[in-house]
Design a protein around this motif. Structure first.
Motif, PDB file in Angstrom:
ATOM      1  N   GLY A  69     -15.290   6.492   5.823  1.00  0.00           N
ATOM      2  CA  GLY A  69     -14.679   6.053   4.571  1.00  0.00           C
ATOM      3  C   GLY A  69     -15.246   4.771   4.008  1.00  0.00           C
ATOM      4  O   GLY A  69     -14.748   4.260   3.017  1.00  0.00           O
ATOM      5  N   GLY A  70     -16.263   4.204   4.644  1.00  0.00           N
ATOM      6  CA  GLY A  70     -16.876   2.993   4.119  1.00  0.00           C
ATOM      7  C   GLY A  70     -16.352   1.722   4.766  1.00  0.00           C
ATOM      8  O   GLY A  70     -15.247   1.698   5.320  1.00  0.00           O
ATOM      9  N   TRP A  77      -8.004  -1.330   6.320  1.00  0.00           N
ATOM     10  CA  TRP A  77      -7.093  -0.656   7.243  1.00  0.00           C
ATOM     11  C   TRP A  77      -7.042  -1.367   8.589  1.00  0.00           C
ATOM     12  O   TRP A  77      -6.000  -1.423   9.230  1.00  0.00           O
ATOM     13  CB  TRP A  77      -7.479   0.812   7.420  1.00  0.00           C
ATOM     14  N   MET A  78      -8.156  -1.940   9.013  1.00  0.00           N
ATOM     15  CA  MET A  78      -8.167  -2.691  10.260  1.00  0.00           C
ATOM     16  C   MET A  78      -7.209  -3.876  10.179  1.00  0.00           C
ATOM     17  O   MET A  78      -6.489  -4.171  11.128  1.00  0.00           O
ATOM     18  CB  MET A  78      -9.574  -3.175  10.555  1.00  0.00           C
TER      19      MET A  78
END
Length: 186
Positions: A69-70, A77-78
């Motif tokens: 997803g790039g 998200w991390m």
């Protein structure tokens, strides 16, 4: 270096090994005056070693299994997922002694945001280069911390910190601006 060698088969060149050794020596010299020469706290040293090990494992993992997803989506998200992991850790280390205020929230956003921008740059370098080259810049953290302390907090900069910073720059330069590794033949 060891994880990249074992997992990714990235073996450091001789010049990279010298660079890493010089930079590590620079960190030791710069850290020798940490806290104005106060005694080293064993728990603090242990926590830093765990932090370094997790950083290394993260870099090797990200190189081996590229983020889907790039890089920007992954870094975002991390940050969100990582927050859930840090809440219990904060409870152990800080006993949840958070004093919520606009200042606290602002500091957390600035520090977290800056950290994520730095991690995003590491992700982009990992995408195109070796783990060793990308990870070697982590040696620069003490240099920037010393500079920020001097500029923002008016902390004195000692001769050992200047010497350590120069060694760090030299060591990282050897790794970043030379052919730092090559693949080991299976």
């Amino acid at each position: 270096v060891l994880l990249a060698w074992l997992v990714l088969r990235e073996r450091p060149s001789r010049i990279a090994a010298v660079g890493i050794t010089v930079a590590l020596g620079g960190v030791a010299v710069a850290a020798s005056v940490a806290g104005g020469g106060s005694r080293t706290q064993p728990l603090g040293v242990a926590m830093m070693l765990v932090a370094v090990a997790t950083w290394a494992a993260s870099n090797v993992s990200l190189k081996r299994w590229r983020p889907a997803g790039g890089e920007i989506a992954f870094a975002t998200w991390m940050l969100i997922v990582g927050s859930f992991a840090f809440v219990p850790i904060a409870g152990l280390g800080e006993s949840f002694a958070v004093h919520w205020s606009w200042k606290f929230v602002g500091e957390a956003l600035v520090a977290g945001g800056l950290g994520q921008v730095g991690f995003l740059f590491i992700l982009l370098v990992l995408k195109r280069g070796s783990v060793m080259r990308a990870s070697s810049v982590s040696f620069m953290v003490p240099v920037f911390a010393i500079a920020a302390g001097a500029l923002l907090l008016h902390e004195p900069v000692r001769l050992q910190e200047l010497l350590g910073g120069a060694l760090i720059f030299a060591g990282v330069g050897l790794v970043v601006w030379t052919r730092s590794c090559h693949a080991v033949m299976p």
